[in-house]
Design a protein around this motif. Structure first.
Motif, PDB file in Angstrom:
ATOM      1  N   SER A  10       0.864  -1.123   0.158  1.00 18.68           N
ATOM      2  CA  SER A  10       0.090   0.004   0.060  1.00 18.68           C
ATOM      3  C   SER A  10       0.703   1.199   0.080  1.00 18.68           C
ATOM      4  N   LEU A  11       1.874   1.287   0.783  1.00 14.50           N
ATOM      5  CA  LEU A  11       2.917   2.301   0.853  1.00 14.50           C
ATOM      6  C   LEU A  11       3.401   2.487  -0.323  1.00 14.50           C
ATOM      7  N   VAL A  13       2.460   1.760  -3.532  1.00 16.09           N
ATOM      8  CA  VAL A  13       1.314   2.433  -4.394  1.00 16.09           C
ATOM      9  C   VAL A  13       1.048   3.993  -4.298  1.00 16.09           C
ATOM     10  N   CYS A  14       1.096   4.331  -2.817  1.00 12.32           N
ATOM     11  CA  CYS A  14       0.838   5.761  -2.590  1.00 12.32           C
ATOM     12  C   CYS A  14       1.736   6.566  -3.046  1.00 12.32           C
ATOM     13  N   MET A  15       3.155   6.024  -2.768  1.00 10.46           N
ATOM     14  CA  MET A  15       4.402   7.056  -3.278  1.00 10.46           C
ATOM     15  C   MET A  15       4.375   6.845  -4.806  1.00 10.46           C
ATOM     16  N   THR A  16       4.110   5.976  -5.435  1.00 14.94           N
ATOM     17  CA  THR A  16       4.017   5.875  -6.921  1.00 14.94           C
ATOM     18  C   THR A  16       2.826   7.011  -7.511  1.00 14.94           C
ATOM     19  N   PHE A  17       2.029   7.010  -7.048  1.00 19.68           N
ATOM     20  CA  PHE A  17       0.760   7.936  -7.446  1.00 19.68           C
ATOM     21  C   PHE A  17       1.370   9.210  -7.166  1.00 19.68           C
ATOM     22  N   SER A  18       1.830   9.496  -5.840  1.00 14.86           N
ATOM     23  CA  SER A  18       2.388  10.870  -5.664  1.00 14.86           C
ATOM     24  C   SER A  18       3.410  11.346  -6.585  1.00 14.86           C
ATOM     25  N   LYS A  21       1.869  12.344  -9.743  1.00 18.92           N
ATOM     26  CA  LYS A  21       1.064  13.452  -9.851  1.00 18.92           C
ATOM     27  C   LYS A  21       2.138  14.627  -9.920  1.00 18.92           C
TER      28      LYS A  21
END
Length: 726
Positions: A10-11, A13-18, A21
């Motif tokens: 989960s961490l 995936v969040c970093m990749t999305f950030s 962006k």
């Protein structure tokens, strides 16, 4: 354990999305500032480099990559990254300044940052358009139709903002200058490579020419050496033959002298017996018949008998004294007439000939022998010929005064005047500078070879209307010192030798009666149209060892002569068989020239045709003979010598020579003899070739057709061995 794994994913995936962006945000900001896709991509790279995170090495080739790109799915590039020890960077041997940017490969940019080389592969944005176009020199395509949405990068790595500013300071002019410099270096490198290639080619060509010249010189030297060896062998054989002939002649002469002396002794004994019988009734007087050395004395016979030759010292007052070293003749006074005969030391008598060769005489011996016909005084030390020297031998027909030391000033004008029957006079090897004057009009043969003659005046041959043979070889004569009227009195002259002089042209004023002319070993370099105008009957001309070539003979010099049958032009400077040869020519010698070709039709005008042609020791090769070269000789050629050339095959036309008896093709480069090259298989006439020489070529006798020599009378007369290859 599963819970921890789920939290980690989960961490991630969040970093990749950030990161995605943020990257989209920066690209959008770059487009708002008027920066194109290409500049935006470069700023993305620099911004990533200027973040607080340090680049890390991949651990394999020393290249540095931005950490944010580790998560991309693109394959790792194989370019090199070099770390420097100073503010400058060294990339592939080229020094780069700090902050310099370059592109070593398409779609790859490199930056020099604090002595380290950092390279990155350009990621092209995703285009949402129907028509795309990629410019030359650029990595990413562009849209040529309206764009619906702002482009986004296909990667997931975020682009930081704090490294974008240093990159923007690199001006477009610097990039252009670096690109031009790189292009200039590439151009210079290509030019240097072409120049080196050209130099190598020129050097190879020069080496090839030098090798060819060296091979040619070595070949010429080898040919010259072989020619000299053969000439030396021939000269040695000739000297041996002459020595053998001379030895036999000496033996024959010694036998003749011995027989004549025995005959003379017998005659003397018979004469002495008859004299004793005739004087028996007279007072007692002892008659001596004796011989002592070369002096003999005997009483004359009263009966009629053969006349005795007498050699007598002059007894008249004022006569010449006795030669030093000679014995006084003993005179025996008798009631009958006594004849005293004396021969000088080293002389011999035979019939009507006295020979005093190499007897160390210093003057003409006083002789009184009216019956004497021949006198040889060769090889003595005679320096002068006084008046009356031959008064006691008025019937002389032949005098040989060769190899003495006679000078022109030592010959009295009246020395030969009393010789009414003299026909031959030899004065070779003396020191004469002029033709002796007042020579007898009966003279038919005059030889003055090996003297110092420098000039022939108008009256030098005055009164010699019966002269047939004249030889003046080995003197100092030239065309400028021979009067054009000098030969006019020689109405019967047929044989003239002027070899080994200094003539540059044919001497003028040659007599019309001349048949043979020998001018070898001169400096003749020109034959004019008028050279032989007055010698219509000339038959033989010898001009070997001069400086003639095919351009130095005038076209009308001798072509119309109907009696000129033999010409010797050996050892001159001919490169072609000369044209305009005499129509009547039968014998042509061109040995030892530089002849490379026999022109077509060169013999076609001759009547009846050439019979003897000698072209040995020239440079004839495979292209030397044309189909028409021997036209006009097919029914007359008897002897053909083409040896010691560079022929690679049997010349054309030889098989058509129906009268050829002798053919020499040895010492060439012939490799093959075809069935009809020498003998015409369609000719049913009898064999005509007597001798054929083919040795010292490159022939394999086993490959010669069995009928190749069918026109040769005997196979034993075909010389094939040795050959240069087995």
């Amino acid at each position: 354990m599963r819970l921890k794994l789920i939290l980690a994913l989960s961490l991630f995936v969040c970093m990749t999305f950030s990161l995605a962006k943020d990257q989209s945000h920066h690209l959008a900001r770059g487009r708002r500032r008027g920066v194109g896709p290409k500049r935006a991509r470069k700023q993305t790279t620099i911004t990533t480099l200027q973040q607080g995170r340090l680049p890390e090495s991949n651990g394999q080739d020393g290249s540095i990559f931005i950490e944010s790109y580790r998560n991309t799915k693109e394959p790792k590039p194989d370019y090199e990254t070099t770390a420097g020890k100073s503010e400058h960077c060294v990339f592939r041997g080229i020094t780069m300044y700090d902050k310099a940017v370059w592109s070593p490969k398409p779609c790859v940019n490199c930056l020099c940052s604090s002595g380290e080389v950092v390279c990155d592969q350009i990621l092209c944005p995703a285009l949402r358009c129907q028509l795309k176009f990629q410019r030359i020199g650029e990595c990413c395509p562009i849209c040529i139709d309206p764009v619906v949405d702002a482009p986004e990068y296909s990667g997931d790595s975020p682009v930081p903002n704090d490294l974008a500013e240093p990159y923007t300071r690199i001006s477009e002019s610097q990039k252009d200058r670096q690109k031009k410099d790189e292009q200039e270096r590439i151009r210079k490198k290509d030019a240097d490579r072409k120049q080196r290639k050209k130099q190598k080619k020129e050097e190879a060509e020069r080496q090839r020419k030098l090798k060819e010249a060296k091979d040619a010189r070595e070949k010429e030297e080898e040919q010259r050496r072989l020619r000299e060896e053969e000439e030396e062998r021939a000269a040695a054989e000739e000297r041996k033959r002459r020595m053998e002939e001379q030895r036999k002649a000496e033996e024959d002469r010694a036998r003749r002298l011995e027989m004549e002396q025995k005959e003379m002794m017998r005659a003397l004994e018979e004469a002495a017996e008859r004299a004793q019988e005739g004087l028996r009734g007279d007072e007692a007087t002892e008659d001596a018949v004796w011989l002592r050395g070369d002096v003999f004395q005997m009483p004359p016979t009263r009966a009629a008998g053969p006349p005795l030759l007498a050699l007598q010292e002059p007894t008249e007052p004022g006569g010449e004294d006795t030669e030093p070293g000679e014995e006084e003749p003993e005179v025996v006074e008798e009631e009958s007439e006594m004849v005293t005969t004396l021969l000088p030391q080293g002389c011999s008598i035979s019939d009507v000939t006295i020979t005093c060769e190499n007897a160390k005489l210093t003057g003409i011996p006083p002789l009184s022998i009216p019956e004497l016909k021949s006198l040889s005084l060769q090889g003595n030390e005679i320096t002068s010929i006084p008046a009356g020297a031959f008064n006691g031998i008025p019937n002389l027909e032949w005098i040989d005064l060769g190899k003495n030391k006679i000078v022109s000033s030592g010959i009295d004008p009246q020395a030969f005047k009393g010789l009414k029957f003299l026909s031959r006079l030899y004065m070779d090897g003396n020191l004469l500078e002029q033709i002796p004057s007042e020579l007898p009009s009966t003279l038919q043969e005059l030889k003055i070879n090996e003297n110092n003659l420098k000039e022939i005046e108008e009256n030098s041959f005055e009164g010699l209307s019966s002269l047939v043979t004249l030889e003046m070889e080995g003197n100092l004569l030239s065309e400028g010192h021979v009067n054009s009227q000098a030969f006019k009195p020689l109405k019967e002259l047929t044989y003239l030798r002027l070899s080994r002089n200094h003539f540059r042209t044919i001497p003028q004023g040659l007599p019309p009666s001349l048949l043979e002319l020998y001018l070898e070993n001169n400096l003749i370099e020109d034959i004019s149209e008028t050279a032989f105008n007055h010698t219509a009957n000339i038959n033989v001309i010898v001009l070997r060892h001069n400086k003639l070539d095919e351009t130095s003979i005038a076209p009308l010099a001798w072509i119309n002569h109907r009696n000129l049958e033999s010409i010797d032009l050996s050892h001159n400077n001919f490169y072609l068989v000369p044209s305009f040869l005499p129509k009547s020519l039968v014998h042509l010698v061109l040995i030892g020239n530089q002849i490379e070709r026999i022109p077509g039709y060169v013999f076609a005008h001759m009547e009846p045709g050439l019979e003897y042609l000698y072209l040995s020791y020239n440079k004839l090769d495979g292209d030397a003979v044309e189909p028409e070269s021997f036209l006009g000789t097919f029914n007359t050629m008897t002897e053909l010598c083409l040896d010691h050339n560079q022929l690679t095959s049997i010349p054309m036309g030889i098989n058509e020579m129906t009268t050829l008896h002798f053919l020499r093709l040895n010492n060439n480069k012939i490799r093959h003899v075809s069935e009809d090259a020498i003998c015409d298989p369609l000719n049913n006439d009898d064999s005509h070739l007597v001798a054929l020489r083919l040795e010292n070529n490159f022939l394999d006798p086993r490959k010669i057709p069995p009928t190749a020599f069918s026109c040769v009378r005997s196979y034993s007369s075909v010389v094939l061995k040795p050959q240069r290859i087995k």
